[in-house]
Every structure is written in structure tokens, then in C-alpha cells.
Scaffold this active site. Structure first.
Site: not given
Ligand SMILES: [Zn+2]
Length: 250
Positions: A101, A118, A129, A150, A187, A189, A213
């Protein structure tokens, strides 16, 4: 009931537990999963909005989606499942949580060792940059779109399809899986690579696999040793209660 008591006894005896969570644990905080593709996901089809190449092609379009996500789910709060895992960590039972999550609800609930496989939505990253900023403090914002020093448009620091996963978090998650005596899948699979390899890694090193689950998964009848069927926001607090009861009765 008996099953939860038994699971609580095992957790208390072995401690040394690593956890893998996914979108299922945040459902009761009001964040729908990709899979129940009602509402927001049907308006923003993943193939147009979930890939790095989409962001590169039209970051302004993707920011309309990111801002919609923030509006809908930015105020979500941890639920009883998140708080129970934080409590298990305080009790010295849970060592770490690897999560798929990006909602940071584990940290908000008080969990300390959280491995975000993730990425996260607290930071902004420049894919040109490499600069990183706090979500609320980019150098410039125009029409709710944050810009890097930038001059390029920043990307939320969560992972889009086609991007590499955070190396450090992944390595640590595999290490934790190897060292755990109990591996809890809660929670999720656990069928998205490479996170799906974590429970197998734990199992191959002799860990007991515990699944929490609502439905069954590919793991249920393959590597799971202890299955606690139900919502994580119900089962996890009950586990904590049982453990506290066991501790108080010595
Ligand atoms: Zn940048």
C-alpha cells in the site's frame, strides 16, 4: 474462536513475525482496491493512468488523476487492523510489515518498521534530476501540479507500472521473510510479483504461514498453515485481545 486462540498462542510463543499487507487492509478505511473496479478506477482506466509511460507522455493528465485520488482518499484514517498490527509490534511480536500500500496508514497507526514495496505518497520525486521533496513542499505549484527546481513536473513517489520497485525496501523484505518464524499475509492475495515470492521465501526457510483474508487465495491451499478467515479489521484486533488475555493469565 478456538482458531484465533491457537494462532494467538503460536504468535506469543514464537514472536519473530513478519507481515505482508495489501489493499485489503485499507478497505475498511474507505480505500477501494483496484480489483473492485467500481467508481474511480472505471473513470481512470489503469492502462491510461497507471503506467510510467503515461506519466512521461502527459504528466498534466496524470496529475488530474493523482489529485482526484488525494481528494477522495487523502483523509483516510487507519482502521482497527492497522492499529492491531502496530500493537503487535509494540508487544515485540511483529518485527516488520512489508506493505504493497502507498497510503501510509500503517505508519499513522504507529507501526515503525514499515517497508513500502510500492513507494509512498508522502514524497514527490523528479524522474529527470532525481530531486525529492515533501509532498507539501515542492519548489513550485501551478494549478495543483508540483514542479521540481529543475523546471520539470514532479511525480508522486509511488510506483507506476513500468517502474523499478524500491530496492532497499524489497531487499529488507526478503531478509525479513528469510528470518521470520511466522509470516502473516494480511489483506492481500499476494499474487503480484515480486511481493508474491515473499511468503514462499519465508516458507522455504521454515516459517509458519498465517493468512488473514476474507476470501481464499492461491496461497490458501498451497503454503498456508493457519488460516483466519475474515476482515483484517476484525481478526487482527481479536488476535491482540487473545494475546493480552494469555499474557494476563500467565
Ligand atoms: Zn528535477
Amino acid at each position: 474462536m478456538d482458531r484465533i486462540r491457537k494462532a494467538a498462542e503460536i504468535l506469543l510463543r514464537k514472536k519473530n513475525t513478519a507481515v505482508l499487507t495489501g489493499s485489503g487492509i485499507s478497505v475498511d478505511s474507505g480505500i477501494p482496491t483496484f480489483r473492485c473496479s467500481q467508481g474511480i478506477w472505471s473513470q481512470y482506466p489503469p492502462k491510461e493512468y497507471a503506467f510510467l509511460k503515461n506519466f512521461k507522455k502527459d504528466p498534466v493528465k496524470l496529475w488530474r488523476f493523482f489529485n482526484r485520488l488525494a481528494d477522495e482518499f487523502g483523509h483516510a484514517r487507519p482502521n482497527a487492523g492497522h492499529f492491531a498490527l502496530a500493537e503487535l509490534e509494540r508487544m515485540g511480536i511483529v518485527r516488520s510489515i512489508a506493505t504493497q500500500n502507498i497510503d501510509a496508514l500503517h505508519q499513522e497507526a504507529g507501526s515503525r518498521d514499515v517497508l513500502e514495496l510500492h513507494g509512498n505518497s508522502r514524497l514527490l520525486r523528479c524522474i529527470f534530476c532525481g530531486n525529492v521533496y515533501e509532498k507539501n513542499h515542492p519548489p513550485e505549484v501551478i494549478d495543483r501540479i508540483p514542479f521540481c527546481a529543475c523546471g520539470k513536473i514532479l511525480k508522486p513517489d509511488f510506483i507506476l507500472f513500468g517502474e523499478d520497485l524500491p530496492d532497499q525496501a524489497m531487499k529488507k523484505a526478503f531478509q525479513e521473510a528469510k528470518q521470520a518464524s511466522i509470516y502473516i499475509i494480511a489483506g492481500t492475495s499476494a499474487d503480484v510479483a515480486p511481493a508474491n515470492r515473499l511468503p514462499y521465501r519465508a516458507k522455504s526457510r521454515g516459517a509458519l504461514i498465517m493468512e488473514i483474508n476474507t476470501g481464499q487465495t492461491d496461497l490458501t491451499h498451497t503454503i498456508v498453515d493457519i488460516r483466519l478467515r475474515g476482515s483484517t479489521s476484525v481478526i487482527l484486533p481479536r488476535l491482540v485481545e487473545e494475546i493480552q488475555l494469555l499474557q494476563s493469565t500467565g
